[in-house]
Design an enzyme around this catalytic site. Structure first.
Site, mmCIF file in Angstrom:
data_model
loop_
_atom_site.group_PDB
_atom_site.id
_atom_site.type_symbol
_atom_site.label_atom_id
_atom_site.label_comp_id
_atom_site.label_asym_id
_atom_site.label_seq_id
_atom_site.Cartn_x
_atom_site.Cartn_y
_atom_site.Cartn_z
ATOM 1 N N ASN A 67 0.780 -1.278 0.015
ATOM 2 C CA ASN A 67 -0.138 -0.011 0.207
ATOM 3 C C ASN A 67 0.749 0.997 -0.223
ATOM 4 O OD1 ASN A 67 -2.891 -0.057 0.408
ATOM 5 N ND2 ASN A 67 -1.802 -2.104 1.892
ATOM 6 N N SER A 124 -12.101 -1.340 3.734
ATOM 7 C CA SER A 124 -12.937 -0.496 5.117
ATOM 8 C C SER A 124 -11.332 0.286 4.990
ATOM 9 C CB SER A 124 -13.453 -0.568 5.722
ATOM 10 O OG SER A 124 -14.697 -1.337 5.330
ATOM 11 N N GLU A 180 -7.205 -2.265 -3.116
ATOM 12 C CA GLU A 180 -6.510 -1.514 -1.437
ATOM 13 C C GLU A 180 -5.634 -0.152 -2.001
ATOM 14 O OE1 GLU A 180 -4.317 -3.593 1.339
ATOM 15 O OE2 GLU A 180 -6.379 -3.991 2.035
ATOM 16 N N ASN A 207 -6.866 4.487 8.600
ATOM 17 C CA ASN A 207 -6.539 3.162 8.564
ATOM 18 C C ASN A 207 -7.109 2.101 7.125
ATOM 19 O OD1 ASN A 207 -4.885 0.605 9.636
ATOM 20 N ND2 ASN A 207 -7.357 0.054 10.783
ATOM 21 N N HIS A 253 -8.352 -1.315 6.396
ATOM 22 C CA HIS A 253 -8.700 -2.075 7.148
ATOM 23 C C HIS A 253 -9.086 -4.025 5.945
ATOM 24 C CE1 HIS A 253 -9.797 -5.571 10.018
ATOM 25 N NE2 HIS A 253 -10.404 -5.926 9.601
ATOM 26 N N ARG A 290 -0.336 -2.878 15.666
ATOM 27 C CA ARG A 290 -0.401 -3.053 16.272
ATOM 28 C C ARG A 290 -1.633 -2.240 16.841
ATOM 29 N NH1 ARG A 290 4.155 -3.201 20.029
ATOM 30 N NH2 ARG A 290 3.369 -1.124 20.870
ATOM 31 N N ILE A 291 -2.168 -2.474 17.925
ATOM 32 C CA ILE A 291 -3.032 -1.798 18.267
ATOM 33 C C ILE A 291 -2.185 -0.350 19.689
ATOM 34 C CG2 ILE A 291 -4.759 -1.808 20.629
ATOM 35 C CD1 ILE A 291 -5.069 -4.493 20.091
ATOM 36 N N LEU A 292 -3.214 0.722 19.611
ATOM 37 C CA LEU A 292 -2.906 2.442 19.738
ATOM 38 C C LEU A 292 -3.860 2.336 20.865
ATOM 39 C CD1 LEU A 292 -3.207 3.074 16.071
ATOM 40 C CD2 LEU A 292 -0.779 3.273 17.863
ATOM 41 N N ARG A 322 2.864 -0.312 26.485
ATOM 42 C CA ARG A 322 1.884 0.242 24.749
ATOM 43 C C ARG A 322 2.365 1.783 24.741
ATOM 44 N NH1 ARG A 322 -0.371 -2.848 21.830
ATOM 45 N NH2 ARG A 322 -0.194 -4.888 22.292
ATOM 46 N N THR A 329 -10.688 5.778 15.973
ATOM 47 C CA THR A 329 -11.339 6.313 17.228
ATOM 48 C C THR A 329 -10.404 5.703 17.524
ATOM 49 O OG1 THR A 329 -12.918 4.909 15.609
ATOM 50 C CG2 THR A 329 -13.132 7.856 15.878
ATOM 51 N N GLU A 347 -11.802 2.824 19.409
ATOM 52 C CA GLU A 347 -12.161 1.770 19.284
ATOM 53 C C GLU A 347 -11.351 0.587 18.266
ATOM 54 O OE1 GLU A 347 -14.523 4.100 19.134
ATOM 55 O OE2 GLU A 347 -14.289 4.411 20.880
ATOM 56 N N ASP A 394 -11.109 -0.581 14.979
ATOM 57 C CA ASP A 394 -11.237 -1.141 13.338
ATOM 58 C C ASP A 394 -12.820 -0.281 13.378
ATOM 59 O OD1 ASP A 394 -9.195 -2.256 12.777
ATOM 60 O OD2 ASP A 394 -9.186 -3.838 13.162
HETATM 61 C C1 GRF Z 1 -2.595 -4.740 4.052
HETATM 62 O O1 GRF Z 1 -4.300 -5.797 3.623
HETATM 63 C C2 GRF Z 1 -4.074 -4.259 5.235
HETATM 64 O O2 GRF Z 1 -5.793 -3.339 4.683
HETATM 65 C C3 GRF Z 1 -4.093 -4.268 5.763
HETATM 66 O O3 GRF Z 1 -2.336 -4.885 6.479
HETATM 67 C C4 GRF Z 1 -2.038 -4.784 4.584
HETATM 68 C C5 GRF Z 1 -0.443 -4.441 4.823
HETATM 69 O O4 GRF Z 1 -0.282 -5.018 3.484
HETATM 70 N N1 GRF Z 1 -4.280 -3.519 7.462
HETATM 71 P P1 GRF Z 1 0.847 -4.645 2.946
HETATM 72 O O5 GRF Z 1 1.822 -4.028 3.694
HETATM 73 O O6 GRF Z 1 0.500 -2.560 2.290
HETATM 74 O O7 GRF Z 1 1.431 -5.024 1.133
#
Ligand code: GRF
Length: 219
Positions: free
Chosen positions: A17, A139, A177, A110, A112, A94-96, A68, A144, A146, A148
């Site tokens: 990404n 998505s 994505e 983010n 997801h 990481r959970i923030l 954390r 926030t 909570e 995802d």
């Molecule tokens: C993606 O599938 C994204 O939706 C998730 O983590 C993955 C990251 O993939 N949050 P990359 O490192 O960008 O290839």
């Protein structure tokens, strides 16, 4: 003339990404600049992708922190030292803490790999297959406290066929994505997108449901 906004991209892994964002940014330098890429994993391939493009990188090893909270504090300070307008979580595993997410509320997004609110957390592709779903997707949402669960900005759907495996489904979602994430960053950079009153606003109107990728770009 409006200056490009500064973004920081947070990763833990391959960074495909991130690569899509880098490639898109080159076509839209007037909208945004990638000021920093941060990873909590030393061997994240995304760090190499950034270095290849001379983008500043920072590795912050979460195993060196005893909580954390202390890791997130260092992360926050690293970001705050620069004039960052948008934080883009791109596979940052990481959970923030609520303190961190509150600090950057409305300035952090983010991606997801599921059609939220379905399948928060991990192994989303496998879970969609096991449930017998006929569609899956991704998505992009404001972050926030909570997990995802922040307001969704954009979704993209992919069909699940009887031949699909976890790998093939993951690849299909990844392809979408790479189209979707840069687009949302561009919207934010152009001032089209805002987080207000715990809702997503698009062009001064509350988004009552997420935008759909196939409605907003011709594929
Ligand atoms: C993606 O599938 C994204 O939706 C998730 O983590 C993955 C990251 O993939 N949050 P990359 O490192 O960008 O290839």
């Amino acid at each position: 003339m409006k200056q490009p906004i500064q973004i920081a991209v947070l990763i833990s892994g391959s960074g495909s990404n991130l690569q899509a964002i880098i490639d898109h940014q080159k076509q839209h330098p007037q909208d945004y600049e990638i000021a920093l890429v941060i990873s909590n994993k030393a061997n994240a391939y995304g760090l190499i992708r950034a270095q290849n493009e001379h983008i500043p990188t920072k590795f912050i090893d979460h195993t060196l922190f005893d909580s954390r909270e202390s890791f997130d504090q260092t992360l926050q300070q690293t970001i705050d030292k620069r004039q960052i307008d948008l934080i883009v979580l791109a596979g940052f595993m990481r959970i923030l803490t609520p303190q961190f997410t509150q600090h950057f509320l409305g300035k952090m997004i983010n991606i997801h790999p599921s059609l939220l609110p379905k399948y928060t957390g991990l192994n989303t592709h496998q879970r969609a297959l096991e449930a017998g779903d006929t569609e899956h997707g991704l998505s992009i949402h404001f972050v926030t406290p909570e997990l995802d669960s922040g307001p969704v900005i954009l979704q993209a759907k992919v069909p699940i066929t009887p031949q699909d495996t976890e790998k093939s489904l993951k690849e299909k979602v990844h392809q979408q994505e790479h189209l979707a994430y840069p687009l949302v960053i561009e919207w934010f950079a152009q001032g089209k997108l805002e987080f207000k009153d715990h809702q997503t606003w698009f062009e001064q109107t509350v988004l009552s449901k997420p935008q759909q990728l196939h409605d907003v770009i011709s594929l």
